[in-house]
Design a protein around this motif. Structure first.
Motif, PDB file in Angstrom:
ATOM      1  N   ARG A  49       0.815  -1.220   0.000  1.00  0.00           N
ATOM      2  CA  ARG A  49       0.000   0.000   0.000  1.00  0.00           C
ATOM      3  C   ARG A  49       0.848   1.268   0.000  1.00  0.00           C
ATOM      4  O   ARG A  49       0.330   2.347  -0.241  1.00  0.00           O
ATOM      5  N   GLU A  50       2.122   1.158   0.337  1.00  0.00           N
ATOM      6  CA  GLU A  50       2.947   2.357   0.489  1.00  0.00           C
ATOM      7  C   GLU A  50       4.139   2.324  -0.452  1.00  0.00           C
ATOM      8  O   GLU A  50       4.702   1.274  -0.723  1.00  0.00           O
ATOM      9  N   THR A  51       4.514   3.493  -0.890  1.00  0.00           N
ATOM     10  CA  THR A  51       5.708   3.600  -1.723  1.00  0.00           C
ATOM     11  C   THR A  51       6.930   3.728  -0.823  1.00  0.00           C
ATOM     12  O   THR A  51       6.819   4.019   0.376  1.00  0.00           O
ATOM     13  N   LEU A  52       8.077   3.537  -1.392  1.00  0.00           N
ATOM     14  CA  LEU A  52       9.319   3.712  -0.649  1.00  0.00           C
ATOM     15  C   LEU A  52       9.435   5.144  -0.131  1.00  0.00           C
ATOM     16  O   LEU A  52       9.883   5.379   0.990  1.00  0.00           O
ATOM     17  N   ALA A  53       8.977   6.089  -0.923  1.00  0.00           N
ATOM     18  CA  ALA A  53       9.008   7.501  -0.505  1.00  0.00           C
ATOM     19  C   ALA A  53       8.127   7.719   0.727  1.00  0.00           C
ATOM     20  O   ALA A  53       8.495   8.475   1.630  1.00  0.00           O
ATOM     21  N   LEU A  56      10.019   6.306   3.740  1.00  0.00           N
ATOM     22  CA  LEU A  56      11.130   7.196   4.074  1.00  0.00           C
ATOM     23  C   LEU A  56      10.629   8.444   4.787  1.00  0.00           C
ATOM     24  O   LEU A  56      11.211   8.878   5.785  1.00  0.00           O
ATOM     25  N   MET A  57       9.524   9.010   4.322  1.00  0.00           N
ATOM     26  CA  MET A  57       8.977  10.203   4.949  1.00  0.00           C
ATOM     27  C   MET A  57       8.559   9.906   6.390  1.00  0.00           C
ATOM     28  O   MET A  57       8.832  10.689   7.297  1.00  0.00           O
ATOM     29  N   LYS A  58       7.926   8.773   6.613  1.00  0.00           N
ATOM     30  CA  LYS A  58       7.523   8.400   7.974  1.00  0.00           C
ATOM     31  C   LYS A  58       8.740   8.197   8.873  1.00  0.00           C
ATOM     32  O   LYS A  58       8.726   8.555  10.046  1.00  0.00           O
TER      33      LYS A  58
END
Length: 74
Positions: A49-53, A56-58
């Motif tokens: 469900r989530e991108t690598l970006a 990384l932001m989290k």
């Protein structure tokens, strides 16, 4: 005579308790507990469900002192 697995585990716990005490033995064992569930399946449930970006932001939003392993490293 060879010890059984149960005897070895019991002796190991006794050695840890004698060396570390009950509370610190529990803390030690928690670091090595295999846990439960299916890590691979659960991991894909959120990774898909989530991108690598996003991840990384989290990570960057976490406070700098949030490392749960600092105690081990020091």
């Amino acid at each position: 005579m060879m010890k059984t697995q149960t005897e070895i585990i019991k002796q190991g716990y006794e050695a840890l308790i004698n060396s570390l005490g009950v509370a610190d033995t529990i803390r030690f064992i928690q670091y090595f507990s295999p846990g439960k569930g299916d890590y691979t399946t659960e991991r894909h449930q959120w990774l898909d469900r989530e991108t690598l970006a996003d991840v990384l932001m989290k990570m960057q939003e976490l406070p700098e002192d949030s490392n749960q392993y600092d105690e081990i490293i020091k």
